[in-house]
Scaffold this active site. Structure first.
Site, PDB file in Angstrom:
ATOM      1  N   ASP A 187      32.785  39.218  47.856  1.00  0.00           N
ATOM      2  CA  ASP A 187      31.387  39.542  47.636  1.00  0.00           C
ATOM      3  C   ASP A 187      30.670  38.222  47.319  1.00  0.00           C
ATOM      4  O   ASP A 187      31.307  37.241  46.933  1.00  0.00           O
ATOM      5  CB  ASP A 187      31.296  40.522  46.461  1.00  0.00           C
ATOM      6  CG  ASP A 187      29.866  40.853  46.091  1.00  0.00           C
ATOM      7  OD1 ASP A 187      29.072  41.104  47.006  1.00  0.00           O
ATOM      8  OD2 ASP A 187      29.553  40.848  44.885  1.00  0.00           O
ATOM      9  N   ASP A 199      33.023  41.975  41.807  1.00  0.00           N
ATOM     10  CA  ASP A 199      32.791  42.081  40.364  1.00  0.00           C
ATOM     11  C   ASP A 199      31.912  43.265  39.962  1.00  0.00           C
ATOM     12  O   ASP A 199      31.829  43.600  38.793  1.00  0.00           O
ATOM     13  CB  ASP A 199      32.151  40.797  39.832  1.00  0.00           C
ATOM     14  CG  ASP A 199      30.719  40.631  40.329  1.00  0.00           C
ATOM     15  OD1 ASP A 199      30.459  40.976  41.498  1.00  0.00           O
ATOM     16  OD2 ASP A 199      29.869  40.165  39.561  1.00  0.00           O
ATOM     17  N   ASP A 210      31.472  47.369  44.191  1.00  0.00           N
ATOM     18  CA  ASP A 210      32.644  46.753  44.824  1.00  0.00           C
ATOM     19  C   ASP A 210      33.913  47.568  44.605  1.00  0.00           C
ATOM     20  O   ASP A 210      34.929  47.323  45.263  1.00  0.00           O
ATOM     21  CB  ASP A 210      32.870  45.332  44.284  1.00  0.00           C
ATOM     22  CG  ASP A 210      31.779  44.367  44.701  1.00  0.00           C
ATOM     23  OD1 ASP A 210      31.257  44.538  45.817  1.00  0.00           O
ATOM     24  OD2 ASP A 210      31.442  43.460  43.912  1.00  0.00           O
TER      25      ASP A 210
END
Length: 627
Positions: free
Chosen positions: A319, A513, A517
């Site tokens: 990400d 995080d 996600d």
């Protein structure tokens, strides 16, 4: 190691060893005395092994390695080979002591990380009195006091002054971290300075040190495929070995002229050398040592099965916001349209973003607070996942979010676009575009080096972000990211990871995080979460947790995982090859009982010592972690 062996065990082994040497030297001693000494020595070293063997046999209907050793000694006694009978048990117990010592060291390496959880917390009440209570009874918002040299029991914000905290148990870094007033300090650290006071931000069940303990408990429960295979193998292996040994002993019934004592001895050699303890002990120990080594650098792996997957990783997707970048956005440009003012734009955006916890929203809120922007009351607020937020402000319908979101609401595709590359947050009031902000988020320190290390490890890097194409392309170019996906909604991220997994049967990891996600972390072959500022759901869904959010720890963990897996494979190949050789020699009558003892205990000791090398891979010294 000798210090860890109790006096009773030392005495038993010493006595049995002396009697064995006396019998080997064939001293001129009365036969009855020899037999009496042998019986005493045999009982001293055999009673635990024999009792354990038959308990397992009759209660669990399993033939254990102790059963193999017991049968081998019974056969040796029947043949009158008393020294050999003692030798089998003496060296078997010595091998067990080596295993206990190695396991104790490995366990110590892990548990030393969680020995910092205090049982008592100093809570300051409204009158300033200090009360000592258990951590689980402390509530969020209460003030706790931590004396110099004490461990911090609960996460909290520093009330005043500054603090130096040793977080080596969480991060693997020995150098103390410096905190100032208003900073959040995680639990598990040691207060290196004067007395500090913290306002508790997380209860005991969600504190950093509790999460660390839970990760370690998970790690103990999850076995790798080789480790689980060895455990299953031992259950079925022993009955097969006993059957083969019986068949060897019966050869004289089928071949005329063969000696029963000769073939029984060959069967005993077969039994002793076939003991699987070298594999059963060394392979789990290799992985356990690897878990300890990786934990020293501040990375927690939830079980040895994930060490195996991490070692085989071929693609690592990440990400962007909060993972590759700092997650600390700053407005760098403003777009104002439709006769609106910058103040009106910020007021609308501020009202809606104040109810979110996304890093972009937090950055806008902080900017508005710093610039004294009026916070209006927003009603009927709801989030459109992956797009933006809608709500009612002063009776008007306001929408804030991505360009696609606002274009759909305004039915326009010609919205003004800034020349500055960054993340856009646009706004519309009653379906009319009023402007927007452009924010920038800088990459984390060491991000470029991280992607370089991934390339050196032969791992393809991939960034998956919900941000627009220009921002994703700019970050990828700056950091040397091999591949990127832009404008990805949560469901699109999941689809992208699945596509990566299907391509060339890649082993795909994902680093994230945020709450959004969590599904991707769970769906990837191995999910890696940022543990310091990551969401609880992301940590829960992951297989690996980077405790201090330092990306550079991930390549180190991958390298250590590969070393751990190679070490386990070395032990498997070495032990099986040596045992097969001795088995063949024993069946041919070339290798005797002493060679078989080496093939059992000697190999076990060598394999365990080899596995223990994992404990020396990472050494934490003052001011640095050396690997």
């Amino acid at each position: 190691m000798l210090q860890s062996i109790d006096f009773k065990t030392k005495l038993r082994l010493a006595f049995a060893l002396i009697v064995m040497i006396m019998l080997l030297l064939k001293l001129d001693i009365n036969d009855y005395i020899k037999l009496f000494l042998f019986a005493c020595a045999y009982v001293a070293v055999a009673y635990e092994t024999v009792i354990s063997a038959f308990k397992t046999l009759f209660k669990r209907f399993r033939m254990s390695e102790q059963f193999l050793m017991s049968i081998a000694t019974f056969g040796a006694i029947a043949l009158g080979d008393y020294p050999e009978a003692l030798a089998v048990l003496i060296f078997y117990e010595i091998g067990e002591l080596f295993e206990e010592y190695a396991s104790g060291r490995s366990h110590k390496e892990i548990t030393s990380l969680i020995a910092l959880k205090p049982q008592i917390v100093r809570v300051i009440d409204e009158n300033g009195n200090e009360l000592k209570v258990k951590p689980r009874k402390v509530k969020i918002g209460q003030t706790i006091r931590v004396l110099a040299g004490e461990a911090i029991a609960l996460d909290g914000v520093l009330k005043q002054g500054s603090a130096a905290v040793d977080l080596s148990a969480l991060t693997g870094e020995s150098e103390p971290y410096s905190y100032k007033e208003g900073d959040e300090i995680p639990s598990g650290g040691i207060n290196m300075g004067s007395v500090i006071e913290l306002v508790v931000t997380k209860d005991n069940s969600n504190s950093s040190i509790t999460r660390l303990i839970e990760l370690i408990e998970d790690a103990a429960a999850n076995k790798s495929k080789p480790e689980a295979l060895i455990s299953r193998f031992a259950v079925y292996y022993t009955p097969i070995v006993v059957t083969c040994a019986v068949l060897l002993a019966l050869v004289p019934f089928f071949i005329e002229g063969e000696s029963f004592s000769d073939w029984i001895e060959r069967a005993l050699v077969f039994l002793v050398v076939s003991c699987p303890c070298a594999l059963v002990l060394s392979v789990p120990l290799s992985f356990f040592g690897g878990l300890g080594a990786i934990s020293k650098i501040g990375v927690m792996v939830k079980g040895s099965i994930h060490i195996e997957t991490l070692s085989k990783l071929t693609v690592l997707a990440l990400d962007k916001t909060g993972t590759i970048t700092q997650g600390k956005f700053k407005p760098v440009d403003f777009i104002v349209d439709g006769g609106s003012s910058k103040a009106e734009l910020l007021s609308c955006v501020y009202a809606l973003e104040s109810v979110t916890t996304h890093p972009i929203g937090t950055a806008i809120v902080n900017y508005c607070k710093a610039n004294n922007i009026e916070l209006k009351k927003a009603e009927s607020v709801h989030e459109v996942s992956g797009f933006g937020i809608e709500g009612i402000i002063d009776g008007k319908k306001v929408a804030v979010g991505s360009r696609e979101f606002i274009e759909k609401i305004t039915a326009r595709s010609d919205l003004y676009q800034s020349t500055v590359i960054g993340t856009e947050v646009l706004a519309a009031v009653d379906g009319k575009f009023i402007g927007g902000l452009v924010l920038n988020d800088e990459p984390k320190a060491g991000a470029a080096a991280f992607f370089g290390e991934l390339e050196n490890l032969g791992i393809t890097s991939c960034m998956i972000t919900g941000d627009k194409e220009t921002v994703a392309k700019n970050i990828a170019k700056r950091l040397g990211i091999a591949k990127y996906y832009a404008k990805m909604l949560p469901q699109d991220k999941l689809k992208a990871v699945k596509e990566l997994k299907e391509k060339d049967e890649a082993v795909v990891g994902f680093v994230g995080d945020g709450i959004n996600d969590a599904p991707v972390l769970a769906a990837s072959d191995i999910g890696i979460a940022m543990g310091q500022f990551g969401s609880a759901s992301a940590v829960e869904a992951s297989d690996v947790v980077v405790m201090n959010d330092d990306l550079r720890k991930i390549p180190q963990a991958i390298a250590l995982s590969r070393r751990t897996y190679r070490l386990a494979m070395q032990n498997i190949v070495f032990v099986i090859a040596c045992k097969l050789l001795i088995l063949v020699l024993g069946a041919m009558g070339i290798a005797g009982i002493w060679v078989a003892i080496f093939g059992d205990v000697g190999l076990c000791v060598l394999a365990v010592l080899n596995a223990m090398r994992a404990l020396t891979w990472v050494k934490v010294k003052r001011g640095a972690t050396i690997s």
